[in-house]
Motif scaffolding. Structure first.
Motif, PDB file in Angstrom:
ATOM      1  N   ASP A 150       0.854  -1.179   0.000  1.00 51.51           N
ATOM      2  CA  ASP A 150       0.000   0.000   0.000  1.00 51.51           C
ATOM      3  C   ASP A 150       0.894   1.234   0.000  1.00 51.51           C
ATOM      4  O   ASP A 150       2.127   1.141   0.068  1.00 51.51           O
ATOM      5  CB  ASP A 150      -0.950   0.011   1.198  1.00 51.51           C
ATOM      6  CG  ASP A 150      -2.261   0.735   0.885  1.00 51.51           C
ATOM      7  OD1 ASP A 150      -2.245   1.654   0.032  1.00 51.51           O
ATOM      8  OD2 ASP A 150      -3.292   0.394   1.477  1.00 51.51           O
ATOM      9  N   HIS A 151       0.238   2.393  -0.044  1.00 52.32           N
ATOM     10  CA  HIS A 151       0.960   3.670  -0.076  1.00 52.32           C
ATOM     11  C   HIS A 151       1.847   3.806   1.164  1.00 52.32           C
ATOM     12  O   HIS A 151       1.454   3.387   2.264  1.00 52.32           O
ATOM     13  CB  HIS A 151      -0.048   4.823  -0.134  1.00 52.32           C
ATOM     14  CG  HIS A 151       0.559   6.139  -0.445  1.00 52.32           C
ATOM     15  ND1 HIS A 151       1.137   6.931   0.519  1.00 52.32           N
ATOM     16  CD2 HIS A 151       0.700   6.793  -1.624  1.00 52.32           C
ATOM     17  CE1 HIS A 151       1.599   8.031  -0.041  1.00 52.32           C
ATOM     18  NE2 HIS A 151       1.352   7.986  -1.341  1.00 52.32           N
ATOM     19  N   ASP A 169       3.587   2.899  -4.312  1.00 53.44           N
ATOM     20  CA  ASP A 169       2.626   3.792  -4.947  1.00 53.44           C
ATOM     21  C   ASP A 169       2.318   3.173  -6.308  1.00 53.44           C
ATOM     22  O   ASP A 169       3.172   3.143  -7.196  1.00 53.44           O
ATOM     23  CB  ASP A 169       3.216   5.192  -5.114  1.00 53.44           C
ATOM     24  CG  ASP A 169       2.207   6.204  -5.630  1.00 53.44           C
ATOM     25  OD1 ASP A 169       1.283   5.792  -6.371  1.00 53.44           O
ATOM     26  OD2 ASP A 169       2.334   7.398  -5.321  1.00 53.44           O
ATOM     27  N   ARG A 214       0.788   4.023  -8.815  1.00 54.21           N
ATOM     28  CA  ARG A 214       0.842   4.875  -9.999  1.00 54.21           C
ATOM     29  C   ARG A 214       2.245   4.970 -10.569  1.00 54.21           C
ATOM     30  O   ARG A 214       2.418   5.193 -11.769  1.00 54.21           O
ATOM     31  CB  ARG A 214       0.339   6.281  -9.646  1.00 54.21           C
ATOM     32  CG  ARG A 214      -1.119   6.334  -9.210  1.00 54.21           C
ATOM     33  CD  ARG A 214      -1.459   7.668  -8.591  1.00 54.21           C
ATOM     34  NE  ARG A 214      -0.671   7.894  -7.376  1.00 54.21           N
ATOM     35  CZ  ARG A 214      -0.794   8.966  -6.597  1.00 54.21           C
ATOM     36  NH1 ARG A 214      -1.663   9.909  -6.920  1.00 54.21           N
ATOM     37  NH2 ARG A 214      -0.061   9.100  -5.521  1.00 54.21           N
ATOM     38  N   ASP A 240       5.395   3.110  -8.866  1.00 51.96           N
ATOM     39  CA  ASP A 240       6.396   2.124  -8.454  1.00 51.96           C
ATOM     40  C   ASP A 240       6.309   0.833  -9.265  1.00 51.96           C
ATOM     41  O   ASP A 240       5.254   0.482  -9.798  1.00 51.96           O
ATOM     42  CB  ASP A 240       6.242   1.801  -6.961  1.00 51.96           C
ATOM     43  CG  ASP A 240       6.609   2.973  -6.072  1.00 51.96           C
ATOM     44  OD1 ASP A 240       7.252   3.906  -6.579  1.00 51.96           O
ATOM     45  OD2 ASP A 240       6.212   2.969  -4.889  1.00 51.96           O
TER      46      ASP A 240
END
Length: 254
Positions: free
Chosen positions: A85-86, A116, A118, A120
């Protein structure tokens, strides 16, 4: 917070109170019309985890885990849980796990990996080599379609033979413009909430999974008997497509 109030299964060595204690101190959160759908998908994913453990799957990867309690609730000998997760969410989750003394080696708690989705390289975070249950619950709706395909493709790249993907998909009926549906849905949710980005007809969603290398089948959340609104949420199980699985097997044999 909704899950903390539900009657849910757990393994013999699992912690049935984990969700409530993980959420301790959080402000109450209303679910509105989504309540029945959340109950349905919680039941669905709990069943998928228990089925995977029963089948001998030794690795569960929860993508977009948030404050998911399954690593504690379904703690089982020989089964490892990984959560992605973030980074900001993972930092708070790690603090809460430490308070529960569930972040130490041998505690049976999850391994947390910040990511992340978007930006990673998720495939680089994960290791291949053993059958895995991948879970994407309540996640893909928050990602745009190219990011969904990239993320699902990365999971496929790390899916050994025998792996399975379980995912929840936000859907709408055929014939509507998906961008318009998302805009209307977000206007009803309020500006303080993270936007929903991917709401598609069921067939389009399954095609998206296919582009990422997964063959899937789904059940409408309304069929689980919790009062969820029909046509709004598809719960899917998927396996690596035959072509990619065959290529992987041939590569391993070579």
């Amino acid at each position: 917070m909704t899950r903390a109030r539900l009657a849910r299964p757990h393994t013999p060595s699992g912690d049935p109170g984990a969700q409530r204690r993980l959420c301790r101190g959080m402000p109450p959160a209303g679910t509105g019309r989504l309540g029945p759908s959340i109950i349905a998908r919680t039941r669905f994913f709990d069943e998928r985890v228990l089925a995977a453990i029963s089948a001998g799957t030794s690795q569960v990867v929860i993508v977009g885990a948030g404050y998911d309690d399954r690593a504690l609730r379904f703690r089982s000998p020989g089964v490892r849980f990984f959560e992605l997760d973030h980074p900001a969410t993972q930092a708070d989750k790690a603090r809460r796990l430490r308070a529960l003394r569930a972040a130490k080696p041998g505690s049976g708690g999850p391994t947390l990996a910040p990511a992340d989705f978007r930006d990673d390289d998720v495939a680089g975070v994960l290791e291949a080599g053993q059958p895995t249950l991948f879970i994407c619950e309540g996640l893909l709706v928050y990602l745009d379609q190219p990011t969904c395909v990239r993320l699902l493709g990365a999971l496929r790249a790390r899916a050994a033979i025998g792996s399975e993907l379980a995912a929840s998909l936000a859907t709408h009926r055929e014939g509507l413009d998906s961008a318009w549906v998302a805009a209307v849905a977000n206007s009803r949710r309020g500006h303080s909430r993270e936007s929903w980005l991917t709401i598609l007809p069921a067939a389009a969603h399954l095609e998206l999974l296919g582009r990422a290398g997964w063959v899937s089948e789904g059940v409408d959340a309304a069929e689980l008997g919790t009062g969820a609104e029909p046509g709004r949420s598809l719960l899917v199980t998927a396996r690596p497509s035959a072509s990619t699985a065959a290529s992987e097997e041939a590569g391993n044999s070579a």
